[in-house]
Scaffold this motif. Structure first.
Motif, PDB file in Angstrom:
ATOM      1  N   GLY A 243       0.741  -1.187  -0.020  1.00  0.00           N
ATOM      2  CA  GLY A 243      -0.103   0.104   0.011  1.00  0.00           C
ATOM      3  C   GLY A 243       0.712   1.273  -0.017  1.00  0.00           C
ATOM      4  O   GLY A 243       0.549   2.091  -0.876  1.00  0.00           O
ATOM      5  N   ALA A 244       1.903   1.328   0.926  1.00  0.00           N
ATOM      6  CA  ALA A 244       2.637   2.487   0.942  1.00  0.00           C
ATOM      7  C   ALA A 244       3.335   2.690  -0.206  1.00  0.00           C
ATOM      8  O   ALA A 244       3.573   4.017  -0.473  1.00  0.00           O
ATOM      9  N   GLN A 245       3.840   1.714  -1.051  1.00  0.00           N
ATOM     10  CA  GLN A 245       4.691   1.751  -2.128  1.00  0.00           C
ATOM     11  C   GLN A 245       3.664   2.339  -3.170  1.00  0.00           C
ATOM     12  O   GLN A 245       4.415   3.311  -4.115  1.00  0.00           O
ATOM     13  N   ARG A 246       2.631   1.874  -3.401  1.00  0.00           N
ATOM     14  CA  ARG A 246       1.506   2.237  -4.269  1.00  0.00           C
ATOM     15  C   ARG A 246       1.251   3.553  -4.061  1.00  0.00           C
ATOM     16  O   ARG A 246       0.990   4.533  -4.998  1.00  0.00           O
ATOM     17  N   VAL A 247       1.121   3.977  -2.899  1.00  0.00           N
ATOM     18  CA  VAL A 247       0.712   5.445  -2.565  1.00  0.00           C
ATOM     19  C   VAL A 247       1.780   6.317  -3.087  1.00  0.00           C
ATOM     20  O   VAL A 247       1.632   7.560  -3.437  1.00  0.00           O
ATOM     21  N   GLN A 248       3.143   6.125  -2.741  1.00  0.00           N
ATOM     22  CA  GLN A 248       4.198   6.553  -3.057  1.00  0.00           C
ATOM     23  C   GLN A 248       4.514   6.885  -4.473  1.00  0.00           C
ATOM     24  O   GLN A 248       4.578   7.895  -5.134  1.00  0.00           O
ATOM     25  N   GLN A 249       4.096   5.689  -5.309  1.00  0.00           N
ATOM     26  CA  GLN A 249       4.083   5.825  -6.770  1.00  0.00           C
ATOM     27  C   GLN A 249       3.001   6.907  -7.516  1.00  0.00           C
ATOM     28  O   GLN A 249       3.355   7.684  -8.121  1.00  0.00           O
ATOM     29  N   GLY A 250       1.689   6.843  -6.648  1.00  0.00           N
ATOM     30  CA  GLY A 250       0.948   7.889  -7.161  1.00  0.00           C
ATOM     31  C   GLY A 250       1.236   9.309  -6.714  1.00  0.00           C
ATOM     32  O   GLY A 250       1.162  10.274  -7.708  1.00  0.00           O
ATOM     33  N   ASP A 251       1.804   9.517  -5.434  1.00  0.00           N
ATOM     34  CA  ASP A 251       2.316  10.649  -5.218  1.00  0.00           C
ATOM     35  C   ASP A 251       3.424  11.218  -6.216  1.00  0.00           C
ATOM     36  O   ASP A 251       3.408  12.483  -6.697  1.00  0.00           O
ATOM     37  N   ASP A 252       4.397  10.450  -6.720  1.00  0.00           N
ATOM     38  CA  ASP A 252       5.266  10.558  -7.760  1.00  0.00           C
ATOM     39  C   ASP A 252       4.541  11.136  -9.241  1.00  0.00           C
ATOM     40  O   ASP A 252       5.198  11.958  -9.659  1.00  0.00           O
ATOM     41  N   ASP A 253       3.467  10.317  -9.303  1.00  0.00           N
ATOM     42  CA  ASP A 253       2.912  10.625 -10.725  1.00  0.00           C
ATOM     43  C   ASP A 253       2.201  12.135 -10.707  1.00  0.00           C
ATOM     44  O   ASP A 253       2.381  13.050 -11.628  1.00  0.00           O
ATOM     45  N   CYS A 254       1.721  12.311  -9.453  1.00  0.00           N
ATOM     46  CA  CYS A 254       0.788  13.564  -9.219  1.00  0.00           C
ATOM     47  C   CYS A 254       2.029  14.665  -9.251  1.00  0.00           C
ATOM     48  O   CYS A 254       1.985  15.818  -9.748  1.00  0.00           O
ATOM     49  N   ARG A 255       3.103  14.424  -8.688  1.00  0.00           N
ATOM     50  CA  ARG A 255       4.236  15.555  -8.452  1.00  0.00           C
ATOM     51  C   ARG A 255       4.559  15.977 -10.091  1.00  0.00           C
ATOM     52  O   ARG A 255       5.066  17.061 -10.495  1.00  0.00           O
ATOM     53  N   ALA A 256       4.916  14.644 -10.744  1.00  0.00           N
ATOM     54  CA  ALA A 256       5.369  15.015 -12.108  1.00  0.00           C
ATOM     55  C   ALA A 256       4.243  15.677 -13.087  1.00  0.00           C
ATOM     56  O   ALA A 256       4.624  16.492 -13.791  1.00  0.00           O
ATOM     57  N   SER A 257       2.720  15.418 -12.670  1.00  0.00           N
ATOM     58  CA  SER A 257       1.933  16.114 -13.327  1.00  0.00           C
ATOM     59  C   SER A 257       1.775  17.479 -12.855  1.00  0.00           C
ATOM     60  O   SER A 257       1.608  18.447 -13.874  1.00  0.00           O
ATOM     61  N   PHE A 258       2.043  17.682 -11.736  1.00  0.00           N
ATOM     62  CA  PHE A 258       2.091  19.075 -11.238  1.00  0.00           C
ATOM     63  C   PHE A 258       3.059  19.849 -11.795  1.00  0.00           C
ATOM     64  O   PHE A 258       2.679  21.142 -12.302  1.00  0.00           O
ATOM     65  N   ALA A 259       4.291  19.228 -12.018  1.00  0.00           N
ATOM     66  CA  ALA A 259       5.174  19.917 -12.668  1.00  0.00           C
ATOM     67  C   ALA A 259       5.132  20.167 -14.001  1.00  0.00           C
ATOM     68  O   ALA A 259       5.330  21.463 -14.612  1.00  0.00           O
ATOM     69  N   ALA A 260       4.557  19.248 -14.657  1.00  0.00           N
ATOM     70  CA  ALA A 260       4.036  19.688 -16.229  1.00  0.00           C
ATOM     71  C   ALA A 260       3.028  20.826 -16.433  1.00  0.00           C
ATOM     72  O   ALA A 260       3.202  21.646 -17.203  1.00  0.00           O
ATOM     73  N   GLU A 261       2.194  20.736 -15.554  1.00  0.00           N
ATOM     74  CA  GLU A 261       1.094  21.722 -15.617  1.00  0.00           C
ATOM     75  C   GLU A 261       1.678  23.146 -15.223  1.00  0.00           C
ATOM     76  O   GLU A 261       1.156  24.198 -15.725  1.00  0.00           O
ATOM     77  N   ARG A 262       2.520  23.119 -14.395  1.00  0.00           N
ATOM     78  CA  ARG A 262       3.011  24.343 -13.735  1.00  0.00           C
ATOM     79  C   ARG A 262       4.036  25.019 -15.084  1.00  0.00           C
ATOM     80  O   ARG A 262       4.177  26.082 -14.973  1.00  0.00           O
ATOM     81  N   TYR A 263       4.517  24.048 -15.716  1.00  0.00           N
ATOM     82  CA  TYR A 263       5.314  24.506 -16.510  1.00  0.00           C
ATOM     83  C   TYR A 263       4.509  25.113 -17.867  1.00  0.00           C
ATOM     84  O   TYR A 263       4.883  26.459 -18.379  1.00  0.00           O
TER      85      TYR A 263
END
Length: 582
Positions: free
Chosen positions: A226-246
Motif C-alpha cells: 500500500g505505501a509503495q503504491r501510494v508513493q508511486q501515485g504521489d510521484d505521478d502527481c508531482r510529475a503532473s504538477f510539474a508539467a502543468e506548472r510549466y
C-alpha cells in the motif's frame, strides 16, 4: 519482465494531413460556414465607416434626419451581423460534430485493430487517457475553439483590410504590434506543444498507476504494498504538477505580453492620425474610422491568441489520437490458405524486452486432434508460448504455423477459425446474456446458444435468470459471479467453433470440483479438436495425450504422462509433489 511503452504520437505533418483530408471530405460544409463567417464579418465593418462619416458630417454640419438614417443603418447591419453569425456558428458546429464523430469512429476502429501485444506493452492507462480526456479535449476544440478561431481570423483579416482602405497611413501604427506579437508567438509555440504533450502524458501515467493498483488491490493488500503504491501515485502527481506548472508558466508570460501589443496600434493610430489631422492631411472622420477599425482588431486578435492555448491542447490530443493508427501491424497477411489444422512451432524465440528472450528456440509439433498439457513452474514461459501458439504475438525468430501457414500470415477473422486462446481473463459486456454470447457468432439462434451453455454446464443457472437469455448483465445489470462469467466466456468459445484451443488456466476461477466437472462437460465439445491446456492442476496433464514441461523458456520434457513419470525427471517431481498433497 514487461516494460511499459507509450503508444505513438503523430507528428505535425500527419496532423496537418488529417486536417486536409477532413476539409476535402466536407467541402460544402466548410465553404458554406466560411462564407457565412465572411458575410458576418463584412456586416460588422459597416459600423466604423458609418460612425466615421457621421463624425465628419457633424463637424461640417448635419441634420437630425441624417443622424436618424445612420442609426437605422447601424441597426440593420447589427441585425444582419447577428443573424449571419448565428448561422455561421451553427454551420461550423454541425461540421465540428460530424468531424468529431468520424474521428471517434476511426479511433475506435484503429484501437480495436491494435495488436494485443502492443496494448499490453503500452498499459491500459495510456489508451484510457486517449479514449477519455483526449477525446473530451478535442471535442471542446472542434466544437468551440476551432469555430471561434475561424471567426477571429476572418474578422481580423477583413478588419485590417478595411482599416487600410481608410488610408495607407494606418499601416504604420499597426506595425507597432508586429514585433511583440511575433516574438511572443515564436517563444510560446516553440515550447507549448512539448509542454502540453508532457502534460497529457502525465495524466496517462496517473491513470495507469490507479488502474493497476485497483485491479491488483488484493495483491497490494496481501503483500503490504500500500505505501509503495501510494508513493508511486504521489510521484505521478508531482510529475503532473510539474508539467502543468510549466504550461502555466508559459501562459503567464505569454498573455500579458500580448495585451501590451494590442494597445500599441490603437495609441499609435490616435497619435499619428491626430498629427496628420492637425497638418490637414486627413479628415476627422477618417481618423475616427481608422481608430475604430484598429480598436476592432483587438477583439479577434485577442480571441485568437486566447484560443491558441486551447488549440494547442486540441492539437496535442489529436496527435495522440492519430498516433494509435501509426502502430505497425504485427501481421503480414499473405493470402495463403492452411492445408490442414496441424500446429507447429519451429525454433521459436520471443522477447518482451529487446535482447532478453523469454523463449529460447522452442520446437513443438501438435497433431490434429491431439491434447497436450503444458506444465511447469511460474514464470517458465508457459503462457507466453501459449500466446504464440494462439497467434497473439508473432515470434521474434522462428515460425508458428497451422497447415504450414504462419499464424501471423492469416487475417484475424480466419485465424480465430483455426485457433483460439482462452485465458483466466474474461469480460461481461453491458447487455443481455444472449448479446454477450452471440458476440462470437452473431447469426446463432437460441437453440445454438442454449446448446453452447449446456456444453459448459451453464444452462441451468442461465435459463433460471429472471428474463432468461434476455436478462441484462454486466455493469448496472445482473451481476454474474466470477465462475459464471468464465462460463459465459467458454460458451462464446463453443459458438466460435475454432479447431484448436489454447486453454491458459481457463478454469482457474472455479473451485477444483467444479473445474473438474466443467472439463468433463467440455469433453464432448472438445472431441476431435486440438487442445493445448496450460495449467498447474496436474489432473489435466494426466488425461492428456502428451505433456510438455516448460522450464526457463524451453521445453525440457515432452511425452506421455506415464513415460514422464517413469523417467523420473522434472515432471515426475511435480506429479509426486502435487499428487502427494492431494
Amino acid at each position: 519482465m514487461r516494460v511499459t511503452t507509450r503508444l505513438p504520437i503523430a507528428d505535425g505533418r500527419a496532423v496537418r494531413r488529417y486536417v486536409g483530408q477532413v476539409a476535402h471530405r466536407h467541402p460544402f460544409l466548410l465553404w458554406s460556414a466560411l462564407g457565412l463567417h465572411v458575410l458576418a464579418a463584412v456586416t460588422a465593418l459597416a459600423a466604423p465607416r458609418l460612425l466615421g462619416d457621421l463624425v465628419q458630417a457633424v463637424e461640417q454640419g448635419t441634420t437630425r434626419a441624417h443622424v436618424d438614417r445612420v442609426v437605422v443603418l447601424l441597426a440593420v447591419f447589427l441585425l444582419a451581423q447577428t443573424v449571419l453569425t448565428r448561422y455561421a456558428r451553427l454551420r461550423s458546429q454541425v461540421m465540428g460534430e460530424l468531424v468529431l464523430a468520424e474521428l471517434r469512429e476511426d479511433f475506435v476502429a484503429h484501437t480495436l485493430a491494435l495488436p494485443v501485444g502492443t496494448v499490453e506493452a503500452a498499459g491500459s492507462g495510456d489508451l484510457l487517457t486517449r479514449t477519455g480526456s483526449d477525446i473530451d479535449q478535442l471535442g471542446w476544440s472542434v466544437r468551440f475553439a476551432l469555430p471561434e478561431s475561424t471567426i477571429a481570423v476572418v474578422t481580423a483579416v477583413l478588419t485590417f483590410a478595411a482599416a487600410l482602405s481608410v488610408g495607407g497611413w494606418v499601416f504604420l501604427p499597426c506595425l507597432l504590434a508586429v514585433p511583440p506579437l511575433v516574438a511572443g508567438l515564436r517563444w510560446y509555440l516553440a515550447r507549448a506543444k512539448d509542454g502540453y504533450l508532457a502534460e497529457t502524458a502525465s495524466y496517462s501515467q496517473i491513470t495507469t498507476t490507479l488502474s493497476e493498483t485497483v485491479e491488483g488491490a488484493r495483491t497490494v493488500e496481501a503483500l503490504g504494498l500500500g505505501a509503495q503504491r501510494v508513493q508511486q501515485g504521489d510521484d505521478d502527481c508531482r510529475a503532473s504538477f510539474a508539467a502543468e506548472r510549466y504550461t502555466l508558466h508559459l501562459r503567464t508570460r505569454f498573455f500579458p505580453s500580448m495585451e501590451l501589443s494590442y494597445l500599441l496600434p490603437v495609441v499609435g493610430t490616435l497619435l499619428f492620425g491626430g498629427w496628420l489631422y492637425a497638418r490637414g492631411d486627413v479628415s476627422l472622420g477618417e481618423v475616427t474610422t481608422a481608430t475604430l477599425y484598429v480598436q476592432m482588431l483587438i477583439d479577434p486578435v485577442d480571441r485568437l491568441v486566447s484560443i491558441l492555448d486551447e488549440l494547442q491542447l486540441g492539437a496535442a490530443s489529436l496527435a495522440r489520437l492519430l498516433g494509435v493508427a501509426q502502430v505497425p501491424d504485427d501481421r503480414e497477411v499473405t493470402g495463403r490458405v492452411p492445408t490442414s489444422e496441424k500446429l507447429d512451432a519451429e525454433d521459436v524465440r520471443f522477447a518482451y524486452v529487446e535482447g532478453r528472450d523469454v523463449l529460447h528456440g522452442v520446437d513443438l509439433d501438435v497433431g490434429v486432434g491431439e491434447r497436450i498439457a503444458m506444465v511447469g513452474p511460474s514464470g517458465a514461459g508457459k503462457s507466453t508460448l501459449g500466446r504464440l501458439l494462439a497467434g497473439i504475438h508473432p515470434p521474434r525468430a522462428g515460425r508458428v504455423t497451422v497447415g504450414d501457414v504462419g499464424l501471423v500470415e492469416l487475417p484475424l477473422g480466419d485465424l480465430r477459425g483455426h485457433v483460439a486462446l482462452v485465458t483466466q481473463e474474461h469480460h461481461v459486456f453491458v447487455g443481455t446474456l444472449r448479446e454477450n454470447l452471440v458476440l462470437a457468432r452473431p447469426e446463432a439462434d437460441d437453440e445454438q446458444v442454449v446448446a453452447a451453455l449446456r456444453a459448459v454446464d451453464a444452462h441451468e443457472w442461465a435459463l433460471a435468470l429472471p428474463a432468461g437469455l434476455d436478462t441484462v448483465v454486466g455493469s448496472g445489470g445482473r451481476s454474474l459471479s466470477a465462475a459464471q462469467a468464465q462460463q459465459v466466456a467458454l460458451a462464446r468459445l463453443v459458438l466460435a467453433d475454432p479447431h484448436t484451443l489454447v486453454l491458459d488456466e481457463a478454469t482457474s476461477l472455479i473451485d477444483p470440483r467444479a473445474a473438474r466437472h466443467l472439463e468433463r462437460s467440455l469433453a464432448a465439445v472438445l472431441e476431435g479438436r486440438t487442445v493445448i491446456a496450460i495449467a498447474h492442476r496436474l489432473f489435466s496433464a494426466h488425461d492428456a495425450d502428451r505433456v510438455a514441461v516448460v522450464e526457463d523458456g524451453v521445453i525440457a520434457e515432452l511425452g506421455s504422462h506415464d513415460d514422464l513419470v517413469a523417467a523420473g525427471g522434472s515432471y515426475a517431481s511435480l506429479w509426486e509433489s502435487w499428487h502427494g498433497k492431494g
